[in-house]
Design an enzyme around this catalytic site. Structure first.
Site, PDB file in Angstrom:
ATOM      1  N   GLY A  11      21.237   4.744 -42.787  1.00  0.00           N
ATOM      2  CA  GLY A  11      19.849   4.518 -43.164  1.00  0.00           C
ATOM      3  C   GLY A  11      19.331   3.297 -42.434  1.00  0.00           C
ATOM      4  CG  MET A  12      19.101   3.494 -38.606  1.00  0.00           C
ATOM      5  SD  MET A  12      20.327   2.251 -38.216  1.00  0.00           S
ATOM      6  CE  MET A  12      19.619   1.534 -36.733  1.00  0.00           C
ATOM      7  CB  SER A  13      15.477  -0.824 -43.108  1.00  0.00           C
ATOM      8  OG  SER A  13      16.114  -1.964 -42.552  1.00  0.00           O
ATOM      9  N   GLY A  14      14.919  -0.816 -39.808  1.00  0.00           N
ATOM     10  CA  GLY A  14      14.212  -1.603 -38.808  1.00  0.00           C
ATOM     11  C   GLY A  14      14.617  -3.061 -38.885  1.00  0.00           C
ATOM     12  CG  ASP A  17      20.904  -7.191 -43.355  1.00  0.00           C
ATOM     13  OD1 ASP A  17      21.493  -8.066 -42.696  1.00  0.00           O
ATOM     14  OD2 ASP A  17      20.132  -7.454 -44.297  1.00  0.00           O
ATOM     15  CB  CYS A 102      14.209   2.737 -54.263  1.00  0.00           C
ATOM     16  SG  CYS A 102      14.094   3.354 -52.558  1.00  0.00           S
ATOM     17  CB  CYS A 198       9.034  -2.065 -48.602  1.00  0.00           C
ATOM     18  SG  CYS A 198       8.551  -1.955 -46.871  1.00  0.00           S
TER      19      CYS A 198
END
Length: 364
Positions: A11-14, A17, A102, A198
């Site tokens: 899972g890439m959030s930008g 981490d 979430c 967010c």
């Protein structure tokens, strides 16, 4: 390498981490796929965490470490499973934690289902947490960076969810994560960490909430019944809050700071106090519902543990006693400040996160 047989969806959030999580898995020989989750439509909003900018960072990172990347849209699922609950809790005058929900309903439910359909063996995220697999059971443990540990936010995950999870940076310090990103030439190495929820971003919380819930102003009173101001709606305030009360210059005051001590939902009154913190802010116990034991097994009737009632709070000595199906009373060795209905109480045994539940009642 054996790991090459295993596919991991990250899972890439930008952020840095998740970027380093993907990098480390790639270096360990896994078949890594980066996926960006879009959970909120901010296209028409003046937001400081726009999905488009974050996706550009994901694309840059994935290109640098040479892994495929995709985007998946969970806006509908997020609205139905998280945001509706968020609004309902505020209507009740409670203070929810949507990040915990979430993780339970989106990242490790809808997204995990997506990953499985994509042929993934595991789902990885950039959480600061660790997993220990022992005798057929998976245990959730704190991240080694005490200042960044995020096990609190993972307290509602089930055994079936965490047994397919991976947290590649759980053994690292944040400084090391940034160093690894910098040495690898990742564009997000110095990117500022996101804070708060967010979908709210850097906007004022009260202004955001007013978009979805009608305000219901009322009196702001002292504990002896004196009216000292007006509140904009009980949902905009939380226990222990000091800022944003706008009564600093009230006549007859001491000049000291005011803070919220109680909400009277029935009569729409916000009670405040000034100076030394009122005993009404400190409670000896709470009752929580929906208690989730991460590693499964039967619910224990009673046990000693450590507990947190908010993220970043130091562990507190406590005793948990079952008083109904999924309902536990948690008694603290020392009184706790501003325990807030709607938040999560998370229980620990050493560095192992046992699970948590939603605070329903505060006992003084």
């Amino acid at each position: 390498m054996e790991n090459q047989k295993k596919r991991v969806v990250v899972g890439m959030s930008g952020g840095v981490d998740s970027a380093v999580s993907a990098l480390l898995l790639k270096e360990q020989g896994y078949d890594v796929v980066g996926v960006f989750m879009k959970n909120w439509d901010d296209s028409a909003e003046d937001s400081e965490c726009p999905a488009a900018a974050d996706y550009d960072d994901v694309r840059s990172v994935c290109a640098k470490i040479d892994i495929p990347y995709y985007t998946v849209n969970f806006e509908h699922e997020y609205w139905e499973r998280v945001f509706r609950y968020f609004l309902e809790e505020y209507k009740r005058g409670r203070t929810p934690n949507p990040d915990v929900l979430c993780n339970k309903e989106i990242k490790f439910a809808a997204f995990l289902d997506f990953a499985k359909k994509a042929g993934a063996d595991f789902l990885a995220t950039g959480h600061y947490a660790r997993l220990e697999r022992r005798n057929g059971t998976t245990y959730l443990k704190k991240g080694l960076d005490e200042g960044k540990d995020q096990s609190y936010f993972l307290c509602m995950l089930s055994q079936s969810q965490i047994e397919r999870a991976m947290f590649p940076i759980g053994e690292l310090q944040k400084a090391d994560v940034r160093r690894i990103a910098g040495e690898a030439g990742l564009s997000v190495a110095k990117k500022k960490d996101s804070t708060g929820i967010c979908f709210i971003g850097e906007r004022k919380f009260k202004q955001f909430l007013q978009t979805y819930l009608p305000a219901n102003p009322g009196d702001m009173k002292t504990l002896d019944g004196k009216v000292v101001g007006r509140h904009d709606g009980l949902m905009y305030y939380t226990l222990g809050q000091r800022r944003g009360l706008d009564i600093g210059g009230s006549k007859g005051g001491t000049g000291e700071r005011w803070f919220v001590v109680r909400k009277d939902m029935e009569n729409n009154i916000l009670y405040v106090s000034q100076g030394a913190e009122s005993e009404l802010l400190f409670s000896r116990a709470l009752v929580m519902s929906g208690m989730n034991f991460i590693s499964g097994g039967e619910e224990k009737p009673g046990f000693d543990c450590m507990a947190k009632v908010r993220y970043r709070q130091p562990d507190q000595q406590a005793h948990a006693e079952k008083c109904g199906e999924g309902v536990y009373r948690v008694e603290f060795a020392e009184k706790q400040r501003a325990v807030t209905p709607g938040q999560y109480c998370v229980l620990y045994d050493g560095d192992a996160c046992l699970g948590g539940g939603v605070v329903d009642e505060v006992i003084f």
